[in-house]
Design a protein around this motif. Structure first.
Motif, short mmCIF file in Angstrom:
data_model
loop_
_atom_site.label_atom_id
_atom_site.label_comp_id
_atom_site.label_asym_id
_atom_site.label_seq_id
_atom_site.Cartn_x
_atom_site.Cartn_y
_atom_site.Cartn_z
N ALA A 290 73.61 74.53 -39.32
CA ALA A 290 72.71 74.01 -40.35
C ALA A 290 71.49 74.92 -40.51
CB ALA A 290 72.28 72.59 -40.01
N SER A 291 70.92 75.37 -39.39
CA SER A 291 69.75 76.24 -39.43
C SER A 291 70.06 77.54 -40.15
CB SER A 291 69.27 76.52 -38.00
OG SER A 291 68.19 77.42 -38.00
N LYS A 292 71.22 78.12 -39.86
CA LYS A 292 71.60 79.36 -40.53
C LYS A 292 71.85 79.14 -42.02
CE LYS A 292 73.54 81.72 -36.49
NZ LYS A 292 74.77 82.28 -35.86
N ALA A 293 72.49 78.01 -42.36
CA ALA A 293 72.73 77.71 -43.77
C ALA A 293 71.43 77.56 -44.54
CB ALA A 293 73.57 76.44 -43.90
N ALA A 294 70.41 76.98 -43.89
CA ALA A 294 69.10 76.78 -44.53
C ALA A 294 68.24 78.03 -44.50
CB ALA A 294 68.36 75.63 -43.86
N ASN A 295 68.67 79.05 -43.74
CA ASN A 295 67.87 80.28 -43.58
C ASN A 295 66.48 79.92 -43.04
OD1 ASN A 295 67.54 83.12 -43.81
ND2 ASN A 295 66.36 82.85 -45.70
N ALA A 296 66.48 79.10 -41.99
CA ALA A 296 65.25 78.50 -41.49
C ALA A 296 64.64 79.28 -40.34
CB ALA A 296 65.52 77.06 -41.05
N GLU A 297 63.36 79.59 -40.45
CA GLU A 297 62.65 80.19 -39.33
C GLU A 297 62.52 79.18 -38.19
OE1 GLU A 297 61.97 82.54 -42.83
OE2 GLU A 297 61.53 80.40 -42.50
N TYR A 298 62.28 77.94 -38.53
CA TYR A 298 62.28 76.85 -37.54
C TYR A 298 62.89 75.63 -38.20
CZ TYR A 298 57.83 75.86 -39.95
OH TYR A 298 56.86 75.62 -40.89
N TRP A 299 63.46 74.73 -37.41
CA TRP A 299 64.35 73.71 -37.98
C TRP A 299 64.55 72.61 -36.96
CZ3 TRP A 299 66.00 73.05 -42.78
CH2 TRP A 299 67.19 72.39 -43.06
N ALA A 300 64.87 71.42 -37.45
CA ALA A 300 65.27 70.33 -36.56
C ALA A 300 66.38 69.53 -37.21
CB ALA A 300 64.08 69.42 -36.23
N CYS A 301 67.33 69.10 -36.40
CA CYS A 301 68.45 68.27 -36.87
C CYS A 301 68.52 67.00 -36.03
CB CYS A 301 69.78 69.00 -36.71
SG CYS A 301 70.20 70.12 -38.04
N ASP A 302 68.75 65.87 -36.68
CA ASP A 302 69.14 64.64 -35.99
C ASP A 302 70.63 64.45 -36.18
OD1 ASP A 302 66.54 64.22 -35.26
OD2 ASP A 302 66.13 62.69 -36.78
N ILE A 303 71.36 64.34 -35.10
CA ILE A 303 72.82 64.33 -35.14
C ILE A 303 73.34 63.06 -34.50
CG2 ILE A 303 74.89 65.52 -34.31
CD1 ILE A 303 73.22 68.12 -34.38
N ALA A 304 74.14 62.30 -35.25
CA ALA A 304 74.75 61.07 -34.74
C ALA A 304 75.94 61.42 -33.85
CB ALA A 304 75.20 60.18 -35.89
N VAL A 305 76.06 60.72 -32.74
CA VAL A 305 77.20 60.89 -31.84
C VAL A 305 77.96 59.56 -31.81
CG1 VAL A 305 77.98 61.54 -29.53
CG2 VAL A 305 75.84 62.49 -30.45
N SER A 306 79.16 59.54 -32.35
CA SER A 306 79.94 58.31 -32.42
C SER A 306 80.56 58.00 -31.06
CB SER A 306 81.04 58.44 -33.47
OG SER A 306 82.07 59.30 -33.00
N PHE A 307 81.14 56.81 -30.94
CA PHE A 307 81.83 56.45 -29.71
C PHE A 307 83.08 57.29 -29.50
CE2 PHE A 307 79.22 52.69 -30.47
CZ PHE A 307 78.69 52.47 -29.20
N ASP A 308 83.55 57.95 -30.57
CA ASP A 308 84.69 58.87 -30.46
C ASP A 308 84.23 60.31 -30.25
OD1 ASP A 308 86.48 56.76 -30.93
OD2 ASP A 308 86.26 56.98 -33.10
#
Length: 500
Positions: free
Chosen positions: A232-250
């Motif tokens: 995601a950071s590379k796609a956004a061409n971001a110098e700095y970046w943060a992601c919130d990522i859901a982790v399912s029970f699977d």
């Protein structure tokens, strides 16, 4: 090493009134030249701001743009073609709205919950009558989700319609509900993860926000989450970046949020400053060395101490198994496959507002009808949308009411969603006097009248209202306002809106 006084760009730090400052000069320790500051004052301040940037001969403007000013700064960036914005406006596209995050993830094939966005209420009603539940309904515009107050789980069509009637969210932003065991926040600099932690919901709950009783820890963040955040950071061409990522029970990983605007300890902002100085000096100034999984060790330190720590550095020891005085070894602190790398220059806009600013440009069928001479209204834009366009706008208040019908059996035709748009002289719930605003604030648990007065005095009436609706975290700039007290304030604000 080359002389640092070689030709360097002139840096300006971009600030906005009533918005918490992510950077200050101390984050750029070692930069040899004067660092300017430029403050946007909202209102009719665009031309003055542009002229000040030109007068100060700034080459690079560094700072995050809040959602409510994003389109204004699109215009400012176009008026200053010789000035480099870091992060640039395309990188900050996801900052503006949940809808923009959805467009971003779809374009780059990044895993995210299935999402539908409706600008036509009739289309939303049709979808809700045919879809499966539960669903998540979010307020789309702006990072206004402090404590989970603008994220709602609905279990039926009737519950969804009741919520939308009460909240008047526009557009209607719907996501599939993903049962998840936790989510993970990953922060990156130069596409390298520099901090990551779990946020786990209380037992039997689904919101992971710490203000809702969630917990956090730094250990054993899976590589799958880091890899998704790096993509995601590379796609956004971001110098700095943060992601919130859901982790399912699977153990499936999906992006919930991503942006350049996020809460970070001062030492992380120092690392970002060091990275930007390396970038802007073309490698003359040193690149930060930030070992992977450093957060597992730093996370053992109390957060109250971490908030005071600055300029943390790590050596590049060849001995990855060096013993500590307690005979412990730590082998995780290496670069692995995540080096810090530079971003690339853009030569045209990726997300031009003429195409992607649906929030302001979309003309609904109801607006078309409203333009007829015998219409009862002069505008079909919802009050919620008006409130999200920025405090520099002063639109005529409108009231939108949605008549919610009881769910009928499948064999019977469904009544149409009835929407009435009426021009009214009644004041908006956002149009509060200072006295009324103080009354609302002081009704919150733990907030005295004196503290409420201090909040309004510190941020101003418009600043407080903007914070309550768009950037609740701004209120923590006032002494004695911490997460728990802010949660109580947001609850009182919600009660005000519902009882208006």
């Amino acid at each position: 090493m080359q002389s640092v006084k070689a030709k360097l760009p002139k840096i300006g730090l971009l600030y906005l009134d009533h918005v918490l400052r992510f950077f200050d000069r101390s984050n750029f320790k070692g930069w040899p030249d004067k660092i300017e500051t430029v403050v946007y004052h909202w209102g009719d301040d665009k031309e003055r701001f542009i002229n000040e940037v030109k007068r100060k001969k700034i080459d690079v403007l560094i700072g995050n743009i809040p959602a409510t000013a994003y389109e204004t700064f699109r215009d400012i960036a176009r008026a200053l073609p010789e000035v480099r914005f870091l992060p640039d406006m395309d990188t900050q596209f996801s900052n503006k709205s949940k809808e923009n995050v959805t467009h971003f993830c779809e374009k780059y094939d990044l895993a995210a919950p299935d999402t539908r966005v409706f600008y036509e209420q009739d289309e939303a009603r049709t979808f809700l009558s045919q879809t499966c539940f539960p669903k998540i309904i979010k307020r789309s515009y702006g990072p206004s989700n402090y404590g989970g107050y603008y994220v709602h789980k609905v279990d039926s069509e009737a519950e969804a319609l009741e919520l939308l009637t009460e909240k008047r969210y526009y557009p209607v932003y719907l996501q599939d509900f993903i049962p998840m065991k936790a989510d993970i926040r990953v922060m990156l600099i130069g596409h390298k993860p520099v901090c990551a932690f779990w946020r786990r919901p209380p037992e039997g709950e689904w919101l992971t926000n710490t203000s809702q009783g969630g917990s956090m820890d730094y250990m054993d963040v899976p590589e799958e989450a880091l890899e998704l955040a790096v993509r995601a950071s590379k796609a956004a061409n971001a110098e700095y970046w943060a992601c919130d990522i859901a982790v399912s029970f699977d153990d499936e990983y999906r992006i919930l949020e991503c942006a350049t605007a996020f809460a970070a300890f001062p030492y992380i902002r120092d690392w970002i400053g060091q990275y930007l100085m390396w970038k802007l000096s073309s490698g003359v100034m040193p690149q930060p060395h930030i070992p992977l999984y450093n957060w597992e060790e730093l996370g053992k330190i109390s957060s109250s101490v971490l908030r005071t720590m600055r300029y943390i550095t790590f050596g590049r020891s060849a001995d990855q198994q060096a013993m500590t005085d307690t005979c412990e070894t730590y082998s995780e602190m290496d670069d692995d496959n995540y080096p810090i790398i530079d971003t690339h220059d853009r030569y045209k806009e990726e997300w031009p507002s003429e195409q992607w600013n649906r929030q302001d440009n979309y003309v609904s069928s109801r607006q078309v009808s409203a333009r007829q001479p015998d219409s009862l209204t002069t505008t079909g834009v919802s009050e919620e949308q008006q409130a999200d366009t920025g405090i520099e706008d002063v639109p005529t208040p409108t009231i939108i009411s949605i008549e919610v019908q009881e769910t009928t059996p499948a064999s019977e035709p469904k009544p149409a969603l009835k929407t009435t748009v009426v021009t009214t002289a009644t004041r908006s719930p956002f149009d509060l006097s200072e006295e009324k605003l103080i009354e609302v604030l002081s009704s919150a648990r733990g907030v005295s009248e004196g503290l409420a007065v201090k909040i309004v005095t510190s941020l101003g009436r418009e600043g407080v209202i903007n914070a309550l609706e768009k950037e609740p975290g701004q209120l923590t700039a006032v002494k004695n306002i911490k997460a728990r007290k802010l949660a109580h304030i947001m609850k009182s604000w919600e009660n005000h809106l519902q009882n208006y």
